[in-house]
Design an enzyme around this catalytic site. Structure first.
Site, PDB file in Angstrom:
ATOM      1  N   GLU A   1      -5.567  -4.810   1.127  1.00 50.81           N
ATOM      2  CA  GLU A   1      -4.170  -4.352   1.098  1.00 50.81           C
ATOM      3  C   GLU A   1      -4.115  -2.822   1.217  1.00 50.81           C
ATOM      4  O   GLU A   1      -3.295  -2.276   1.957  1.00 50.81           O
ATOM      5  CB  GLU A   1      -3.540  -4.820  -0.218  1.00 50.81           C
ATOM      6  CG  GLU A   1      -2.064  -4.523  -0.360  1.00 50.81           C
ATOM      7  CD  GLU A   1      -1.586  -4.786  -1.791  1.00 50.81           C
ATOM      8  OE1 GLU A   1      -2.137  -5.680  -2.472  1.00 50.81           O
ATOM      9  OE2 GLU A   1      -0.674  -4.063  -2.230  1.00 50.81           O
TER      10      GLU A   1
ATOM     11  N   ASP B   1      -2.377  -1.258   4.470  1.00 54.07           N
ATOM     12  CA  ASP B   1      -1.240  -0.366   4.248  1.00 54.07           C
ATOM     13  C   ASP B   1      -1.418   0.934   5.040  1.00 54.07           C
ATOM     14  O   ASP B   1      -0.482   1.432   5.671  1.00 54.07           O
ATOM     15  CB  ASP B   1      -1.152  -0.080   2.738  1.00 54.07           C
ATOM     16  CG  ASP B   1      -0.175   1.027   2.405  1.00 54.07           C
ATOM     17  OD1 ASP B   1       1.025   0.746   2.349  1.00 54.07           O
ATOM     18  OD2 ASP B   1      -0.616   2.183   2.204  1.00 54.07           O
TER      19      ASP B   1
ATOM     20  N   ASN C   1       2.440  -8.055   0.167  1.00 54.50           N
ATOM     21  CA  ASN C   1       1.131  -7.440  -0.076  1.00 54.50           C
ATOM     22  C   ASN C   1       0.043  -8.164   0.725  1.00 54.50           C
ATOM     23  O   ASN C   1      -0.869  -7.530   1.262  1.00 54.50           O
ATOM     24  CB  ASN C   1       0.795  -7.471  -1.568  1.00 54.50           C
ATOM     25  CG  ASN C   1       1.756  -6.624  -2.386  1.00 54.50           C
ATOM     26  OD1 ASN C   1       2.490  -5.795  -1.837  1.00 54.50           O
ATOM     27  ND2 ASN C   1       1.796  -6.834  -3.685  1.00 54.50           N
TER      28      ASN C   1
ATOM     29  N   GLU D   1       0.051  -6.966   4.239  1.00 57.05           N
ATOM     30  CA  GLU D   1      -0.711  -5.723   4.401  1.00 57.05           C
ATOM     31  C   GLU D   1      -2.211  -6.019   4.442  1.00 57.05           C
ATOM     32  O   GLU D   1      -2.944  -5.471   5.272  1.00 57.05           O
ATOM     33  CB  GLU D   1      -0.403  -4.756   3.261  1.00 57.05           C
ATOM     34  CG  GLU D   1       0.986  -4.160   3.347  1.00 57.05           C
ATOM     35  CD  GLU D   1       1.221  -3.107   2.284  1.00 57.05           C
ATOM     36  OE1 GLU D   1       1.863  -2.096   2.600  1.00 57.05           O
ATOM     37  OE2 GLU D   1       0.777  -3.280   1.130  1.00 57.05           O
TER      38      GLU D   1
END
Lengths: 241, 241
Positions: B58, B62, B128, B131
């Site tokens: 994640e 991101d 999440n 990501e």
């Protein structure tokens, strides 16, 4: 005809030739599209027009650098959790670190800014220009080659990741000693503990003279206190600056 | 021998085959290294081991998403300043947007999490996981192809950038109406105005019941007020959650 003339004059613009030479020396490779670099090196104090300064490229370069450092740390530390990776990345890409790198590279000699404005040289304009330069490099030569430049030259020569990893900034101590110097009382208080999945999430608040000025969340009390202290320092810096 | 057996059994693992098929359907391309995707889809509520959940991916995803969206906006809006680009990117990559995209893609059906924990499905675990999935895609197929997938599939099909651009979240109104509902007084105060280069930088503070709870900086008073209100909402959310 006008466009052709201007194109030819650009090709033979002596300042562009000099900049290309200087950048080749600085970067270790020859830039192709010099206009990106010209823009990256122009601070807003040097131009009237809003879109002729390096701030848009700084936005782009910051994102590219963030992604490249994220992958670097992800692979360098295969067993560390995302909290560790986030914290270490923020130490590498924070303004102080980048400004310091920019100065040591000699990038400050190439940045165009209003030298009359004495405040500017104390701010982080060179670190910001370094981010803009990374944006320019990315537009010029693409992701893979930018990644290679950042990891094999920039980080390797100018950033000591292992030392940054070992250095604990300890925001709590910083906040407490600032408060003591200025005659304020600081206390930390656990505002909440709750279960999130199988883990306990703590919210710690910083109280200055019994007023809540910031809070921080983490799965450990110690870290939540550090996050809260860091935020409190930011809030105070805005008031003091 | 044990390693070889486990390797062979992995190759023929029926759940991996099924996951590959499901992902191919979801993504529009066939994933190569399925182990990245398995990890990306494993929420920490489903595993005891700290490094066997999707949080590290994640972090990586991101950063990759942030870089790709940064370049996309940089090119889509060639005359907008970095403040505009930063704000619009944050609307695209914020948890609510990504969670919504993940649900509409059907990613929620592939995420492994503890379904007994009713709180989880209300949090942003699918956003999440999206990501983390982007992190897995990046490790699997590299930057260029990930960029192509995100821009030509994900953003194009699921994110309405023009509507996000036109929508003003108006944190000030949100804060004021929350305070009214809960019987608190809110006021905004200009804490500081200073020159930064040729521009005036404003610091606006949010006071709740006459206590400063957050500050925001910007080159316009209006924006500084919005930033301060947004931060105040974050501080309050931590206390209330």
């Amino acid at each position: 005809m006008r466009r052709i003339t201007s194109h030819i004059s650009n090709l033979f613009n002596p300042s562009q030739k000099e900049l290309t030479r200087n950048l080749e020396h600085l970067l270790g490779f020859r830039p192709i599209h010099i206009r990106y670099y010209e823009l990256a090196l122009r601070h807003r104090s040097k131009t009237e027009e809003d879109d002729c300064n390096n701030e848009r490229l700084e936005f782009l370069g910051d994102a590219i650098l963030g992604a490249i450092i994220a992958e670097y740390l992800f692979k360098k530390y295969p067993t560390q959790d995302e909290g560790f990776l986030t914290e270490l990345r923020s130490r590498i890409v924070r303004r102080e670190t980048l400004n310091n790198v920019a100065m040591r590279m000699g990038l400050n000699k190439l940045v165009q800014y209003n030298v009359q404005d004495k405040g500017l040289s104390r701010s982080h304009i060179f670190g910001n220009a370094l981010e803009a330069l990374i944006g320019a490099i990315y537009l010029d030569i693409g992701f893979k080659k930018t990644q290679h430049y950042i990891l094999k030259t920039l980080i390797k020569e100018y950033v000591d990741v292992d030392t940054l990893e070992a250095t604990d900034p300890n925001y709590k101590n910083k906040l407490l000693s600032w408060a003591q110097r200025h005659g304020h009382s600081i206390s930390f208080e656990t505002i909440e503990e709750k279960m999130e999945g199988q883990r306990r999430l703590f919210t710690i608040g910083v109280l200055m003279n019994n007023e809540l000025i910031a809070t921080g969340n983490s799965y450990s009390k110690k870290d939540a206190g550090q996050v809260a202290a860091q935020k409190a320092l930011e809030v105070l810096a805005h008031q003091i600056d």
